[in-house]
Design an enzyme around this catalytic site. Structure first.
Site, PDB file in Angstrom:
ATOM      1  N   GLU A  78       5.648  -9.772  14.997  1.00  0.00           N
ATOM      2  CA  GLU A  78       4.985 -10.377  16.153  1.00  0.00           C
ATOM      3  C   GLU A  78       5.166 -11.902  16.132  1.00  0.00           C
ATOM      4  O   GLU A  78       5.469 -12.524  17.140  1.00  0.00           O
ATOM      5  CB  GLU A  78       3.510 -10.007  16.114  1.00  0.00           C
ATOM      6  CG  GLU A  78       2.836 -10.154  17.438  1.00  0.00           C
ATOM      7  CD  GLU A  78       1.384  -9.747  17.360  1.00  0.00           C
ATOM      8  OE1 GLU A  78       1.005  -9.060  16.387  1.00  0.00           O
ATOM      9  OE2 GLU A  78       0.637 -10.144  18.258  1.00  0.00           O
ATOM     10  N   ARG A 121       0.818  -1.219   0.000  1.00  0.00           N
ATOM     11  CA  ARG A 121       0.000   0.000   0.000  1.00  0.00           C
ATOM     12  C   ARG A 121       0.844   1.257   0.000  1.00  0.00           C
ATOM     13  O   ARG A 121       0.358   2.339  -0.360  1.00  0.00           O
ATOM     14  CB  ARG A 121      -0.981  -0.032   1.174  1.00  0.00           C
ATOM     15  CG  ARG A 121      -2.034  -1.120   1.022  1.00  0.00           C
ATOM     16  CD  ARG A 121      -2.974  -1.145   2.201  1.00  0.00           C
ATOM     17  NE  ARG A 121      -2.296  -1.445   3.437  1.00  0.00           N
ATOM     18  CZ  ARG A 121      -2.066  -2.681   3.904  1.00  0.00           C
ATOM     19  NH1 ARG A 121      -2.507  -3.727   3.231  1.00  0.00           N
ATOM     20  NH2 ARG A 121      -1.419  -2.870   5.037  1.00  0.00           N
TER      21      ARG A 121
HETATM   22  P1  AMP Z   1       4.685  -1.892  11.837  1.00  0.00           P
HETATM   23  O1  AMP Z   1       5.926  -2.530  11.289  1.00  0.00           O
HETATM   24  O2  AMP Z   1       4.180  -2.532  13.085  1.00  0.00           O
HETATM   25  O3  AMP Z   1       4.841  -0.388  11.974  1.00  0.00           O
HETATM   26  O4  AMP Z   1       3.527  -2.155  10.789  1.00  0.00           O
HETATM   27  C1  AMP Z   1       3.421  -1.380   9.655  1.00  0.00           C
HETATM   28  C2  AMP Z   1       2.996  -2.156   8.463  1.00  0.00           C
HETATM   29  O5  AMP Z   1       1.947  -3.093   8.759  1.00  0.00           O
HETATM   30  C3  AMP Z   1       2.469  -1.238   7.390  1.00  0.00           C
HETATM   31  O6  AMP Z   1       2.990  -1.658   6.138  1.00  0.00           O
HETATM   32  C4  AMP Z   1       0.968  -1.375   7.454  1.00  0.00           C
HETATM   33  O7  AMP Z   1       0.422  -1.378   6.169  1.00  0.00           O
HETATM   34  C5  AMP Z   1       0.699  -2.670   8.213  1.00  0.00           C
HETATM   35  N1  AMP Z   1      -0.205  -2.477   9.357  1.00  0.00           N
HETATM   36  C6  AMP Z   1       0.109  -2.626  10.663  1.00  0.00           C
HETATM   37  N2  AMP Z   1      -0.953  -2.440  11.463  1.00  0.00           N
HETATM   38  C7  AMP Z   1      -1.976  -2.111  10.644  1.00  0.00           C
HETATM   39  C8  AMP Z   1      -3.369  -1.784  10.865  1.00  0.00           C
HETATM   40  N3  AMP Z   1      -3.906  -1.727  12.086  1.00  0.00           N
HETATM   41  N4  AMP Z   1      -4.115  -1.510   9.783  1.00  0.00           N
HETATM   42  C9  AMP Z   1      -3.582  -1.546   8.538  1.00  0.00           C
HETATM   43  N5  AMP Z   1      -2.307  -1.872   8.277  1.00  0.00           N
HETATM   44  C10 AMP Z   1      -1.502  -2.156   9.305  1.00  0.00           C
END
Ligand code: AMP
Length: 179
Positions: free
Chosen positions: A98, A61
């Site tokens: 995770e 995205r």
């Molecule tokens: P992080 O590495 O935890 O910051 O997760 C970021 C990535 O996971 C991004 O590429 C987001 O598109 C996806 N992502 C994580 N949490 C969500 C959420 N609640 N809704 C949509 N996409 C998420």
């Protein structure tokens, strides 16, 4: 168009892709032509005049607005993709998720040390994927790096996590993670 309107139009999908996750679905706002143009213009305005030569989008995205902003900034677009998706020679970074470990890759010849890079993703959650993307870009010798997300999820401390690693992030809007 306003940021408040955009925030209202992001679709929250409970329990996707698994129970307990409030998924922030941006397909609703990129499908709206006025909102799509507004996001592109806002993003480009934040970085105009900074000499950006490449906008790096994170799969998948992150590609949408990264490419749109790149055109607007007169820069090129470069993808960061998951393992084994890019066809030519790559370098990679692995990082803890995770559950288990993820690997992201970039083409070895996609950037050079004299590039000024803007890295963009749609959502900043814990910040793990963004930090990995920054490390990947740094591995190619780039040291002028800007970091941007469309939506910061409040309550997950992604901004603080990145700051601890010396990375500043700017986001177009923030949304409560449980909203
Ligand atoms: P992080 O590495 O935890 O910051 O997760 C970021 C990535 O996971 C991004 O590429 C987001 O598109 C996806 N992502 C994580 N949490 C969500 C959420 N609640 N809704 C949509 N996409 C998420």
């Amino acid at each position: 168009m306003t940021i408040e309107q955009l925030k209202k139009d992001v679709r929250n999908v409970p329990d996707f892709p698994k129970p307990g996750i409030q998924f922030k679905d941006i397909t609703t706002i990129v499908a709206n032509p006025d909102e799509l143009r507004f996001m592109r213009d806002e993003l480009a305005a934040m970085y105009r005049g900074k000499g950006i030569t490449k906008v790096v989008g994170i799969e998948s995205r992150g590609f949408i607005l990264a490419a749109a902003a790149a055109i607007e900034l007169g820069a090129g677009f470069v993808p960061i993709r998951k393992h084994n998706k890019l066809p030519a020679e790559t370098i990679e970074v692995s990082y803890e998720k995770e559950y288990g470990v993820d690997i992201i890759q970039i083409h070895k010849d996609a950037l050079s040390p004299d590039d000024v890079v803007l890295i963009h993703d749609d959502i900043l959650a814990t910040g793990g994927s963004m930090l990995a993307a920054v490390e990947l870009v740094r591995k190619l010798g780039v040291n002028r790096i800007y970091v941007n997300c469309l939506i910061e999820l409040d309550g997950l401390n992604g901004r603080e996590f990145l700051a601890k690693h010396g990375v500043d992030v700017d986001c177009l809007m923030s949304i409560e993670v449980d909203e």
